[in-house]
Design an enzyme around this catalytic site. Structure first.
Site, mmCIF file in Angstrom:
data_model
loop_
_atom_site.group_PDB
_atom_site.id
_atom_site.type_symbol
_atom_site.label_atom_id
_atom_site.label_comp_id
_atom_site.label_asym_id
_atom_site.label_seq_id
_atom_site.Cartn_x
_atom_site.Cartn_y
_atom_site.Cartn_z
ATOM 1 N N GLU A 23 -15.324 -46.083 64.004
ATOM 2 C CA GLU A 23 -15.854 -45.489 65.221
ATOM 3 C C GLU A 23 -17.353 -45.775 65.148
ATOM 4 O O GLU A 23 -17.997 -45.434 64.164
ATOM 5 C CB GLU A 23 -15.624 -43.982 65.237
ATOM 6 C CG GLU A 23 -16.170 -43.357 66.506
ATOM 7 C CD GLU A 23 -16.069 -41.840 66.537
ATOM 8 O OE1 GLU A 23 -16.197 -41.220 65.475
ATOM 9 O OE2 GLU A 23 -15.862 -41.308 67.635
ATOM 10 N N ARG B 156 -8.399 -41.454 49.970
ATOM 11 C CA ARG B 156 -9.823 -41.493 50.269
ATOM 12 C C ARG B 156 -10.594 -41.391 48.964
ATOM 13 O O ARG B 156 -10.126 -40.797 47.997
ATOM 14 C CB ARG B 156 -10.140 -40.297 51.163
ATOM 15 C CG ARG B 156 -11.252 -40.522 52.129
ATOM 16 C CD ARG B 156 -11.304 -39.396 53.147
ATOM 17 N NE ARG B 156 -11.243 -38.091 52.495
ATOM 18 C CZ ARG B 156 -10.994 -36.974 53.149
ATOM 19 N NH1 ARG B 156 -10.750 -37.004 54.431
ATOM 20 N NH2 ARG B 156 -10.963 -35.826 52.511
ATOM 21 N N LYS C 228 -21.006 -37.664 56.819
ATOM 22 C CA LYS C 228 -21.982 -38.162 57.773
ATOM 23 C C LYS C 228 -22.926 -37.060 58.253
ATOM 24 O O LYS C 228 -24.131 -37.264 58.374
ATOM 25 C CB LYS C 228 -21.239 -38.763 58.963
ATOM 26 C CG LYS C 228 -22.112 -39.523 59.905
ATOM 27 C CD LYS C 228 -21.309 -40.488 60.742
ATOM 28 C CE LYS C 228 -20.306 -39.753 61.627
ATOM 29 N NZ LYS C 228 -19.365 -40.665 62.284
#
Length: 566
Positions: A41, A268, A278
């Site tokens: 994204e 992950r 983030k």
RNA sequence: AGGGGUGUAGCCAAGUGGUAAGGCACUGGAUUUUGAUUCCAGCAUUCGUAGGUUCAAGUCCUGCCACCCCUGCCA
């Protein structure tokens, strides 16, 4: 079995379940080509965990001679910005990957996705729901109780189509209507309880402007984008495992063609003592704790690159973690550092730099200078050598001399000897103190027949230290880094989510600047060039350097096997 | 009326009925004109746990336990 692209399946050793599945799919004729996609994204900088995902995407395809597309997953105009595709291309190039295609999902697929939505409406598989977000949430049920069906669930296809077009045409305000998939409000998997396919959202899309006021949701758009561009294996992290049934449902009920992409999930990656979220990284940038997204202390790809980590090290590291069984694997930072040192040891040019100088005068040496050579890399003869200089006045590392040496101290002591790397053995005859009683400089004599390469002195020297000649050195700035996060916060994300202030978990003074004396050989170093300052560590030239003033970042120190014994 | 995932050493991780790979970390020791690198050795009598099947179980079966994920009109 040989594939159309020439790859022989029998020569491939599968390294995880996916690769076994791919081989089986080829053999069963279910797959003709491996196509993966890397779907960021466009809303932030990539970090090491992204590198794991992209490495899996690209390496899996590469192994089978397939393709990987870079696809901007830009279905939410509220979060996305236009700036990122270039930086992603650069990050990928740095990692050594070149996508076979660059796609903006919005541009490429919004029309198709919209058509599929209409088709699903006409087949009675989707309906326009006018419940508010709160009402949807309240009727979804809980983990242990079924949800309630929306009162709008049984509208006719014709009515739904008219309403959906009204949504598209801007006749609903934001949040007043959604298109929902008609699945099962009592499904044990929450994702299957009539998930939203489209929402009304008036926001300027960075790519499409105001063309649309409705946007498809990830769960609906993603499988169709995959299908539309022929992705065969859509790889994502394990938190999407619960979404797989929905993914398959949209493929079956929306796409409907025989070709079906498969979603498969890997674990992950998180690293101890590293802030990777983030949101927190953004906070660190905005509140000035670091100097931008490419701060060398940051886990962003631009950050570790500036720090001097190599792409090979990053890739070797993420590969070493593997596909993974659990949702999230956490590895110690030392696991990453191992691969950084491994690669730098192989490629970094050896140089001599004195970080904390102590002057030494060679009393029995004249005013002339003398050349000697240093191997650029003792592990790689092809790397060649470079010249350095020996002269009367030199500098050694302060910590390489001691008035009160600890046990097993191999370096210079009063009255002792030490080998100067590449040059002579010297003997310390006199310690000259300043008025504060600190060591000001040393007076030493050199052993004339002890020069490296033709040492006939017969003297055995247990220590070798590095040095620079006063006639062959210049000042450089060194930026020393410590981990941003204090050592005791192995899991900073958890601490942060539990309310620990960010200032508390940060290591104070994680950046310090010092001045060092570097041998002149380093004068023509270029930005990003990587060196080993012998016996100290790996350093690289920072982009803040100018022609007249070099700044070196400490990438990582050498392992130090010297333990002051107890 | 919950569903899904996972348990193998401090960490990561192979293992697919035949007697516990490998890597990181750590500890010894050898080599070394970088206390680096390299090399060699050590590091799980046991695989969450309790039973069961079998000549044989980390692998198959049953029960139990622990941890992780899921109730965005985010991705």
């Amino acid at each position: 079995m040989k594939l159309a692209n020439g790859i022989d399946l029998d020569n491939i050793t599968p390294e995880n379940e996916l690769e076994e599945e791919i081989i089986a799919d080829f053999k069963a004729g279910k797959t003709k080509e491996v196509i993966t996609r890397c779907p960021p994204e466009p809303s932030g900088y990539w970090h090491i965990a992204h590198a794991k995902a992209w490495t899996i995407d690209f390496e899996t395809a590469k192994k089978f001679g397939g393709k990987t597309y870079l696809r901007m997953d830009d279905t939410n105009p509220l979060k996305e910005e236009g700036e990122f595709s270039d930086s992603y291309m650069q990050d990928l190039a740095w990692l050594g990957y070149k996508p076979d295609k660059l796609i903006f999902a919005s541009e490429a697929y919004f029309d198709d996705i919209y058509k599929i939505a209409e088709q699903m409406i006409m087949e009675g598989k989707a309906y326009v729901c006018e419940l508010t977000a709160d009402e949807v949430s309240a009727t979804r049920g809980t983990l242990t109780e079924p949800g309630k069906e929306s009162p709008y669930r049984n509208r006719t296809p014709e009515e739904n189509l008219r309403l959906f077009r009204d949504m598209r045409d801007g006749k609903f305000e934001d949040g007043k209507a959604t298109l929902r998939a008609k699945i099962d409000m009592a499904h044990p998997n929450m994702n299957m309880r009539d998930p939203v396919m489209y929402r009304v959202l008036r926001a300027k899309h960075y790519k499409l402007g105001n063309k649309w006021c409705i946007y498809p949701m990830y769960d609906f758009a993603h499988p169709l984008e995959d299908a539309l561009e022929g992705v065969t294996y859509s790889l994502c992290s394990k938190e999407f495992l619960d979404h797989r049934p929905l993914y398959d449902w949209f493929i079956e009920n929306g796409w409907k063609k025989p070709f079906a992409p498969k979603q498969r999930e890997f674990s992950r990656l998180t690293i101890e003592n590293v802030i990777i979220g983030k949101r927190y990284l953004k906070q660190l940038v905005n509140e000035g704790y670091v100097n931008g997204w490419d701060d060398p202390r940051f886990p962003t790809l631009v950050g570790v690159r500036r720090r001097g980590y190599t792409a090979k090290a990053i890739k070797d590291f993420v590969k070493s973690v593997g596909w993974g069984n659990v949702l999230e694997v956490t590895v110690p930072y030392s696991a990453l550092e191992y691969y950084v040192r491994e690669d730098l040891n192989a490629i970094a040019t050896r140089t001599m730099v004195v970080l904390d100088p102590l002057k030494v005068v060679i009393t029995n040496y004249g005013d002339e200078t003398e050349e000697f050579e240093i191997e650029n890399n003792p592990n790689n003869e092809a790397a060649g050598k470079h010249k350095s200089i020996f002269s009367k006045e030199i500098y050694i590392e302060k910590e390489d001399f001691s008035l009160n040496p600890p046990p097993k101290y191999n370096r210079l002591v009063e009255g002792g000897i030490v080998r100067l790397k590449g040059a002579y053995i010297i003997k310390c005859n006199k310690v000259v103190l300043d008025k504060n009683g600190e060591v000001d400089h040393l007076e030493c004599e050199y052993i004339p027949n002890s020069k490296s390469g033709n040492d006939t002195s017969g003297i055995k020297c247990k220590g070798t230290i590095h040095f620079v000649s006063a006639k062959n050195c210049f000042e450089v700035t060194i930026r020393n880094f410590k981990n941003l996060v204090k050592d005791e916060y192995k899991n900073p994300a958890k601490a942060l989510s539990e309310g620990t202030p960010i200032s508390e978990i940060l290591e104070p003074n994680s950046l310090t600047e010092t001045t060092a004396l570097a041998e002149n050989f380093l004068k023509n170093a270029k930005i990003e060039d990587k060196f080993q300052f012998m016996r100290k560590g790996y350093y690289c030239v920072d982009k803040d350097s100018t022609k007249d003033h070099l700044i070196f970042n400490l990438t990582i120190s050498l392992k130090d096997g010297f333990k002051i014994s107890k």
